[in-house]
Design an enzyme around this catalytic site. Structure first.
Site, short mmCIF file in Angstrom:
data_model
loop_
_atom_site.label_atom_id
_atom_site.label_comp_id
_atom_site.label_asym_id
_atom_site.label_seq_id
_atom_site.Cartn_x
_atom_site.Cartn_y
_atom_site.Cartn_z
N ASP A 149 0.85 -1.19 0.00
CA ASP A 149 0.00 0.00 0.00
C ASP A 149 0.89 1.25 0.00
O ASP A 149 1.90 1.31 0.69
CB ASP A 149 -0.91 -0.01 1.24
CG ASP A 149 -2.06 0.97 1.09
OD1 ASP A 149 -3.22 0.52 0.95
OD2 ASP A 149 -1.81 2.20 1.12
N ASN A 161 -13.08 -2.90 2.35
CA ASN A 161 -14.02 -1.79 2.47
C ASN A 161 -14.95 -1.81 1.27
O ASN A 161 -14.51 -1.92 0.13
CB ASN A 161 -13.26 -0.46 2.53
CG ASN A 161 -12.38 -0.36 3.77
OD1 ASN A 161 -12.80 -0.75 4.85
ND2 ASN A 161 -11.18 0.15 3.61
N GLN A 186 -14.20 2.87 1.16
CA GLN A 186 -13.62 2.43 -0.11
C GLN A 186 -13.30 3.65 -0.96
O GLN A 186 -14.16 4.49 -1.21
CB GLN A 186 -14.58 1.50 -0.87
CG GLN A 186 -13.93 0.92 -2.13
CD GLN A 186 -14.84 -0.05 -2.90
OE1 GLN A 186 -16.00 -0.23 -2.55
NE2 GLN A 186 -14.29 -0.65 -3.94
N SER A 187 -12.04 3.74 -1.36
CA SER A 187 -11.61 4.90 -2.15
C SER A 187 -11.11 4.50 -3.54
O SER A 187 -11.06 5.34 -4.44
CB SER A 187 -10.52 5.69 -1.42
OG SER A 187 -9.40 4.87 -1.18
N HIS A 216 -10.17 -5.01 -3.53
CA HIS A 216 -8.86 -5.31 -2.94
C HIS A 216 -9.03 -5.77 -1.51
O HIS A 216 -9.87 -5.28 -0.77
CB HIS A 216 -7.93 -4.10 -3.01
CG HIS A 216 -8.55 -2.81 -2.54
ND1 HIS A 216 -9.44 -2.09 -3.32
CD2 HIS A 216 -8.43 -2.14 -1.38
CE1 HIS A 216 -9.83 -1.03 -2.65
NE2 HIS A 216 -9.25 -1.02 -1.47
N LEU A 217 -8.17 -6.74 -1.15
CA LEU A 217 -8.11 -7.25 0.21
C LEU A 217 -6.89 -6.60 0.87
O LEU A 217 -5.77 -6.75 0.39
CB LEU A 217 -7.95 -8.77 0.14
CG LEU A 217 -7.97 -9.59 1.41
CD1 LEU A 217 -9.29 -9.42 2.16
CD2 LEU A 217 -7.75 -11.06 1.07
N HIS A 218 -7.15 -5.85 1.96
CA HIS A 218 -6.02 -5.30 2.73
C HIS A 218 -5.49 -6.41 3.65
O HIS A 218 -6.27 -7.02 4.40
CB HIS A 218 -6.49 -4.15 3.64
CG HIS A 218 -6.97 -2.92 2.94
ND1 HIS A 218 -6.20 -1.78 2.81
CD2 HIS A 218 -8.17 -2.63 2.38
CE1 HIS A 218 -6.90 -0.84 2.19
NE2 HIS A 218 -8.10 -1.33 1.91
#
Ligand code: 5GP
Ligand code: ZN
Length: 113
Positions: free
Chosen positions: A30, A86, A93-94, A99-101
């Protein structure tokens, strides 16, 4: 999607610290890490978010988790890590490419903020 930042990272057209890639998913650090380990694991094919997943996506979605497990082991965070998805602007969510954090390397509290 040509203008999606995560699609561009998957294709190698935008810079990122890619730590894993196969035919289904890509994992990269990230840009703005929230923990000592903060990796994003994304499907190579554009899926905007959880609200857009379909039954045909299930093998790819499963791969996100097996890759998360393997990376957690490789990165030495198996004592405790957090996986976050998210979904939607209210949840934070941006980037609208699923995506998986994978977050680890520090304690996490519950409930989340
Ligand atoms: P979200 O808020 O959608 O759940 O998470 C998006 C994440 O993507 C954020 O943690 C943000 O720091 C990260 N991010 C946004 N743009 C980029 C980028 O261009 N490169 C990388 N490596 N991460 C990004
Ligand atoms: Zn995309």
């Amino acid at each position: 999607m040509s203008d999606c930042i995560f699609c561009r990272i998957v294709r190698g057209e935008a810079p990122a610290q890619i730590i894993y890639q196969d035919e289904e998913v890509t994992a990269f650090r990230d840009l703005n890490p929230q923990a000592p380990v903060h990796v994003l694991i994304v499907p190579n094919r554009h899926i905007a978010g959880v609200a857009q997943v379909e039954p045909d996506d299930e093998p790819t979605l499963g791969r996100l988790f097996t890759v998360a497990r393997r990376l957690a082991e490789e990165m030495g965070i198996t004592e405790g890590y957090r996986l976050v998805v998210n979904s939607g602007p209210l949840a934070g969510q941006s980037v609208f490419h699923l995506h998986l954090h994978l977050l680890g390397g520090r304690p996490f509290r519950w409930p989340p903020g």
